[in-house]
Design an enzyme around this catalytic site. Structure first.
Site, PDB file in Angstrom:
ATOM      1  N   HIS A   1       8.337  -8.605  -1.851  1.00 31.28           N
ATOM      2  CA  HIS A   1       7.108  -9.031  -2.549  1.00 31.28           C
ATOM      3  C   HIS A   1       7.260 -10.458  -3.099  1.00 31.28           C
ATOM      4  CE1 HIS A   1       4.866  -5.229  -2.668  1.00 31.28           C
ATOM      5  NE2 HIS A   1       6.061  -4.677  -2.585  1.00 31.28           N
TER       6      HIS A   1
ATOM      7  N   LYS B   1      -8.793 -13.136 -16.165  1.00 31.55           N
ATOM      8  CA  LYS B   1      -8.771 -13.360 -17.612  1.00 31.55           C
ATOM      9  C   LYS B   1      -8.203 -14.735 -17.998  1.00 31.55           C
ATOM     10  CE  LYS B   1      -9.300 -10.857 -21.461  1.00 31.55           C
ATOM     11  NZ  LYS B   1     -10.391  -9.877 -21.592  1.00 31.55           N
TER      12      LYS B   1
ATOM     13  N   GLY C   1       0.836  -1.202   0.000  1.00 34.68           N
ATOM     14  CA  GLY C   1       0.000   0.000   0.000  1.00 34.68           C
ATOM     15  C   GLY C   1       0.866   1.246   0.000  1.00 34.68           C
TER      16      GLY C   1
ATOM     17  N   CYS D   1       4.964  -6.183   2.473  1.00 30.42           N
ATOM     18  CA  CYS D   1       5.392  -4.795   2.293  1.00 30.42           C
ATOM     19  C   CYS D   1       4.648  -3.864   3.263  1.00 30.42           C
ATOM     20  CB  CYS D   1       5.213  -4.386   0.834  1.00 30.42           C
ATOM     21  SG  CYS D   1       6.112  -2.868   0.463  1.00 30.42           S
ATOM     22  N   TYR D   2       3.798  -2.979   2.761  1.00 30.30           N
ATOM     23  CA  TYR D   2       3.040  -2.115   3.675  1.00 30.30           C
ATOM     24  C   TYR D   2       2.235  -2.968   4.657  1.00 30.30           C
ATOM     25  CZ  TYR D   2      -0.351   1.305   5.364  1.00 30.30           C
ATOM     26  OH  TYR D   2      -1.131   2.108   6.157  1.00 30.30           O
TER      27      TYR D   2
ATOM     28  N   ASP E   1     -14.351 -12.318 -23.221  1.00 37.03           N
ATOM     29  CA  ASP E   1     -15.234 -12.377 -22.060  1.00 37.03           C
ATOM     30  C   ASP E   1     -16.684 -12.655 -22.454  1.00 37.03           C
ATOM     31  OD1 ASP E   1     -12.894 -11.651 -20.906  1.00 37.03           O
ATOM     32  OD2 ASP E   1     -13.459  -9.577 -20.526  1.00 37.03           O
TER      33      ASP E   1
ATOM     34  N   GLU F   1       5.056 -12.262  -4.372  1.00 39.27           N
ATOM     35  CA  GLU F   1       4.149 -12.492  -5.504  1.00 39.27           C
ATOM     36  C   GLU F   1       4.749 -12.063  -6.834  1.00 39.27           C
ATOM     37  OE1 GLU F   1       4.054 -10.126  -3.355  1.00 39.27           O
ATOM     38  OE2 GLU F   1       3.135  -8.288  -4.071  1.00 39.27           O
TER      39      GLU F   1
END
Ligand code: XMP
Length: 510
Positions: free
Chosen positions: A168, A366, A54, A81-82, A226, A170
């Site tokens: 991070h 997606k 954040g 992180c944040y 989609d 991820e």
């Protein structure tokens, strides 16, 4: 099914975290921090919580804070992180900044023994992006990782199952990032890996068969991934009670309208109505040069055409839309300045009466939508389509739009896409297309002087289309495309290649 809550504090990687978790077959859901309370978290039965990154500092007045009760629910938490700093702050630790305490990019990380780092080497490269750091970890916590600048790059309170990392995991630049997330999910939260997107979609179809029995369903089909996958799901569920309206606004690429019609008409039991509204759109767009005005006109006309078709069909019970999870997450945040007003069918519910809106894809990313589409038998050309803007070629023709210009652009674009497809098969850029500029330039053909259009070619490499790099397409491919375009499309005398990234440019020219 076990599920993980991604509690979003405004970081840019919230969706990436959720995707990584889902890739490990554990269901993850994102909620903004101010839309869910600890009691609701408990009630929902989440097996674990991930605090996202954040803003810069927990001490900024405007920074998001959260009820510390979340740390006492008995549910494991991983702060990133944040989120890591916030956890330290909430649990009574100290966060601060020091000259030289910020780290950005690839950073050497030293990890200690911890269940979070099982199977991770003692030294790895991680991705850092922070200014503040944890100065003093809270009572009951221990340090489990550090870097040269950051004494507490990882911390844990094992008895309360609270874990925090300054880096991070991820982001792919963090080595063993997936392993770290997996340890959290499997070893700490005890999640079972039973989230299966295809099984989920099949269950959904069965559910709709019951719930929508005898109801008439209407879907605006654009031919994009989609709405096509939404049509497949609903087609399998309600068959001929589904009518798909495909508005051909005349701003589609070469042969595109026919491909959509071929794919859906009379297939999967779906009723397809193709509305050939080219003339209407062209008439409304005549002489319009301003990009936002073009978008607005197309959006409004689209709604009008769709509304007329819906009226012709008579009573509609259900309006279906191809909304996907990132749309839901983004609209939940409710911020973001409008750079371009994206046209989609979001405006429809005001003008047509129906009982309910059904959005079969609102829970999926997606890549998951693509997997579902493939599983349900949607052709590869549609599943793997590059994105195409709702206003179509109108935003790829600079200046006013005419039928002649549309034809020129369609041909040039088809050649470019064909050459990229041949030259880079399997490694195509994420989006690539031609643009018709409003510049003409002098050329020479045979012995005669020509004065033709300048076509720009555009190709971008990107994960999320929010930022994008211009793609380094091999010169030979560009050469073939340029040669063919100037030879085969008589009206074009010059071809240029766009080497701007986003930002500061956008992907589309308008
Ligand atoms: P920009 O040009 O904003 O494009 O960098 C980012 C991505 O969005 C697509 N795009 C649109 N998609 N309606 C859409 O459905 C629109 O009005 C629209 N404008 C841009 C663009 O093709 C790219 O993939």
């Amino acid at each position: 099914m076990d599920k993980i809550l991604v509690l979003d504090f405004g970081g840019q990687y919230d969706q990436l975290i959720a995707r990584r978790v889902r890739d490990m077959s554990v269901f993850a859901q994102i909620e903004p921090y101010n839309k869910i309370t600890p009691e609701e978290i408990k009630k929902e039965g989440y097996k674990g919580i991930i605090f996202t990154g954040g803003p810069n500092s927990v001490y900024d007045e405007k920074s998001p804070h959260y009820d510390p009760e979340v740390l006492n629910l008995g549910i494991p938490v991983l702060g990133i992180c944040y989120g890591d700093q916030l956890m330290a702050y909430m649990a009574g630790g100290e966060v601060g900044s020091a000259e030289n305490s910020s780290e950005y990019g690839k950073t050497r990380l030293y990890v200690d023994e911890s269940v979070l780092f099982e199977g991770v080497p003692a030294e790895i490269n991680c991705f850092m992006s922070h200014n503040d750091f944890i100065k003093k970890i809270p009572a009951g916590f221990k340090i489990i990782a550090h870097t040269d600048k950051c004494p507490a790059a990882g911390m844990s309170n094992d008895s309360k199952k609270l874990y925090g990392v300054q880096f991070h995991p991820e982001v792919t630049h963090t080595e063993f990032g997936d392993k770290i997330l997996e340890n959290f999910l499997i070893k700490i939260c005890n999640c079972s890996r039973d989230w299966d997107v295809l099984g989920e979609a099949r269950k959904q179809i069965e559910g709709y068969k019951e719930r929508l029995k005898g109801k008439k369903v209407l879907l605006a089909l654009s031919g994009g991934v989609d709405s096509s996958v939404a049509a497949m799901i609903l087609g399998k569920a309600v068959g001929e009670n589904l009518t798909c309206v495909f508005v051909d606004h005349g701003l589609l690429r070469k042969d595109e309208g026919d491909l959509v019609e071929r794919t859906f008409n009379g297939k999967f039991g779906i009723n397809l109505v193709r509305v050939n509204a080219q003339d209407r759109f062209l008439a409304k767009l005549k002489g319009v040069t301003e990009p936002e005005k073009k978008r607005k006109i197309i959006g409004e006309e689209f709604v009008r055409v769709f509304e007329e078709e819906a009226k012709k069909l008579g009573n509609i019970d259900i309006l279906a839309q191809g909304t996907i999870y990132p749309d839901v997450v983004e609209s939940g945040k409710g911020d973001a300045a409008v750079i371009k007003s994206h046209h989609n069918v979001g405006g429809l519910p005001d003008v047509i009466s129906f009982e309910e809106i059904v959005e079969p894809l609102r829970g999926y990313f997606k890549d998951e939508v693509r997997r579902i589409g493939t599983d349900l038998g949607l052709p590869k050309e549609l599943v793997w389509r590059q994105p195409f803007p709702g206003p179509g070629l109108a935003v790829r023709i600079i200046g006013d739009i005419t039928e002649e210009k549309l034809n020129v652009l369609r041909e040039a674009d088809a050649i470019f896409r064909e050459e990229v497809g041949k030259g880079l098969e399997g490694k195509e850029p994420n989006q690539f297309f031609a643009v018709l500029t409003n510049t003409r330039s002098v050329g020479v053909m045979g012995d005669a002087r020509t004065y033709g259009y300048v076509v720009a070619l555009r190709a971008v490499t990107t994960d999320d289309f929010m930022t994008a790099e211009w793609t380094r397409i091999p010169f030979e491919v560009l050469e073939r495309a340029s040669g063919r375009i100037t030879n085969e499309v008589r009206e074009v005398s010059r071809v240029v290649y766009d080497i701007s990234s986003k930002p500061p440019a956008t992907v589309e020219w308008e």
